[in-house]
Design a protein around this motif. Structure first.
Motif, PDB file in Angstrom:
ATOM      1  N   LYS A  17      -0.210  12.099  -1.243  1.00 28.43           N
ATOM      2  CA  LYS A  17      -0.864  13.255  -0.658  1.00 28.43           C
ATOM      3  C   LYS A  17      -0.239  14.500  -1.254  1.00 28.43           C
ATOM      4  O   LYS A  17       0.939  14.753  -1.086  1.00 28.43           O
ATOM      5  CB  LYS A  17      -0.718  13.285   0.858  1.00 28.43           C
ATOM      6  N   SER A  67      -5.705  13.210  -1.460  1.00 23.34           N
ATOM      7  CA  SER A  67      -4.954  12.069  -0.944  1.00 23.34           C
ATOM      8  C   SER A  67      -5.529  10.797  -1.535  1.00 23.34           C
ATOM      9  O   SER A  67      -6.747  10.635  -1.605  1.00 23.34           O
ATOM     10  CB  SER A  67      -5.054  12.005   0.582  1.00 23.34           C
ATOM     11  N   TYR A  68      -4.637   9.889  -1.941  1.00 25.77           N
ATOM     12  CA  TYR A  68      -5.056   8.645  -2.553  1.00 25.77           C
ATOM     13  C   TYR A  68      -4.336   7.466  -1.919  1.00 25.77           C
ATOM     14  O   TYR A  68      -3.141   7.534  -1.638  1.00 25.77           O
ATOM     15  CB  TYR A  68      -4.756   8.645  -4.062  1.00 25.77           C
ATOM     16  N   LYS A  69      -5.073   6.379  -1.734  1.00 25.56           N
ATOM     17  CA  LYS A  69      -4.499   5.121  -1.276  1.00 25.56           C
ATOM     18  C   LYS A  69      -4.357   4.245  -2.511  1.00 25.56           C
ATOM     19  O   LYS A  69      -5.318   4.039  -3.245  1.00 25.56           O
ATOM     20  CB  LYS A  69      -5.422   4.458  -0.253  1.00 25.56           C
ATOM     21  N   GLU A  91       0.846  -1.198   0.000  1.00 26.95           N
ATOM     22  CA  GLU A  91       0.000   0.000   0.000  1.00 26.95           C
ATOM     23  C   GLU A  91       0.873   1.238   0.000  1.00 26.95           C
ATOM     24  O   GLU A  91       1.809   1.343   0.786  1.00 26.95           O
ATOM     25  CB  GLU A  91      -0.918   0.017   1.223  1.00 26.95           C
ATOM     26  N   GLN A 107      -3.190   0.545  -3.796  1.00 29.27           N
ATOM     27  CA  GLN A 107      -2.830  -0.828  -3.456  1.00 29.27           C
ATOM     28  C   GLN A 107      -2.165  -1.461  -4.672  1.00 29.27           C
ATOM     29  O   GLN A 107      -2.761  -1.536  -5.743  1.00 29.27           O
ATOM     30  CB  GLN A 107      -4.061  -1.639  -3.062  1.00 29.27           C
ATOM     31  N   ASP A 133       5.019   4.974   1.812  1.00 30.48           N
ATOM     32  CA  ASP A 133       4.529   3.637   2.120  1.00 30.48           C
ATOM     33  C   ASP A 133       3.750   3.673   3.434  1.00 30.48           C
ATOM     34  O   ASP A 133       3.501   4.754   3.986  1.00 30.48           O
ATOM     35  CB  ASP A 133       5.671   2.618   2.152  1.00 30.48           C
ATOM     36  N   GLN A 134       3.364   2.505   3.956  1.00 27.12           N
ATOM     37  CA  GLN A 134       2.556   2.444   5.176  1.00 27.12           C
ATOM     38  C   GLN A 134       3.289   2.979   6.397  1.00 27.12           C
ATOM     39  O   GLN A 134       2.666   3.420   7.355  1.00 27.12           O
ATOM     40  CB  GLN A 134       2.105   1.000   5.444  1.00 27.12           C
ATOM     41  N   GLU A 147      -8.905   9.195  -0.574  1.00 26.39           N
ATOM     42  CA  GLU A 147      -9.064   9.295   0.871  1.00 26.39           C
ATOM     43  C   GLU A 147      -9.878  10.554   1.155  1.00 26.39           C
ATOM     44  O   GLU A 147      -9.526  11.634   0.687  1.00 26.39           O
ATOM     45  CB  GLU A 147      -7.700   9.386   1.560  1.00 26.39           C
ATOM     46  N   TYR A 154       0.698   5.724  -0.484  1.00 26.98           N
ATOM     47  CA  TYR A 154      -0.187   6.857  -0.263  1.00 26.98           C
ATOM     48  C   TYR A 154       0.369   8.081  -0.970  1.00 26.98           C
ATOM     49  O   TYR A 154       1.549   8.391  -0.855  1.00 26.98           O
ATOM     50  CB  TYR A 154      -0.330   7.142   1.235  1.00 26.98           C
ATOM     51  N   GLU A 177       5.084   5.595   6.320  1.00 29.78           N
ATOM     52  CA  GLU A 177       5.265   7.009   5.978  1.00 29.78           C
ATOM     53  C   GLU A 177       6.678   7.333   5.497  1.00 29.78           C
ATOM     54  O   GLU A 177       7.160   8.449   5.613  1.00 29.78           O
ATOM     55  CB  GLU A 177       4.849   7.915   7.138  1.00 29.78           C
TER      56      GLU A 177
END
Length: 165
Positions: free
Chosen positions: A7, A128-130, A3, A132, A21-22, A121, A5, A24
Motif C-alpha cells: 500500500k 494497494s496490491y495483493k 499473501e 500471492q 503480511d496478512q 485492491e 500487501y 499487517e
C-alpha cells in the motif's frame, strides 16, 4: 502460499512504503530516491538490508528500468517505440508475466509454472496490491517486479502530465 500487501502512501514525496503480511506486520521497506539521478527504489528486508534495487536508466533513448535482486540483474522493463499507445516489455530470463500487468492484475510464471499472482485492491486510498507468493524462493523477485511496474506507471503518468502542460 503467502499473501503480502503493498500500500503506497498517496502524498509521499520520496516514495516510501512498506510491504506487509496478512497480520499487517512489515516484511519489506521500499524507499525511492528523491531529486536524485538516476531515480532508484531500494527494497529492504526487516533488518534494513537491501535485497533488491530498481534503477531508471538515464542515458537511454526510451525509458528503461533495471531490477537487481541480491546484487544480480533479474529483469528489465523497457518502453517500446510506438506512435499511439505506450507499450512496455518485460525482459527476464525464465520469468513471464501473463495478464494485464498495466492494470496490476497478472500472474508471474517461471519456466511456465505460476510462482505468484498480483491483484490491484479497489476502493482504497492510494495504490494497494495483493501479492500471492506461491513459490517462496521467488518472493523478492515478485515484490521487486510489482514495485518496478508501479514505478514505470508513475513515470508514464508524470510524462503524460508534463506533455499536456
Amino acid at each position: 502460499m503467502r499473501e503480502l500487501y503493498i500500500k503506497q502512501k498517496v502524498f509521499s514525496l520520496r516514495g516510501k512504503f512498506t510491504v506487509k503480511d496478512q497480520q499487517e506486520k512489515d516484511i519489506y521497506y521500499v524507499e525511492g530516491s528523491f531529486m536524485q539521478v538516476p531515480k532508484t527504489f531500494s527494497i529492504m528486508n526487516t533488518k534494513r538490508e537491501e535485497v533488491a534495487l530498481i534503477t531508471k536508466k538515464v542515458f537511454s533513448f526510451l525509458p528503461k528500468f533495471l531490477v537487481e535482486v541480491n546484487g544480480r540483474k533479474v529483469l528489465t522493463i523497457k518502453k517500446e517505440f510506438s506512435f499511439l499507445k505506450a507499450r512496455y516489455t518485460i525482459d527476464a530470463a525464465g520469468i513471464e508475466v501473463h495478464g494485464n500487468w498495466w492494470d496490476m492484475n497478472f500472474e508471474v510464471l517461471q519456466h511456465g509454472k505460476i510462482v505468484g499472482k498480483v491483484g490491484k485492491e479497489w476502493f482504497t486510498w492510494g495504490d494497494s496490491y495483493k501479492v500471492q507468493i506461491i513459490d517462496e524462493e521467488m518472493e523478492t523477485i515478485i515484490i521487486a517486479l510489482v514495485v518496478a511496474i508501479d514505478c514505470v506507471k508513475a513515470d508514464q503518468a508524470a510524462a503524460s502530465t508534463a506533455s499536456t502542460i
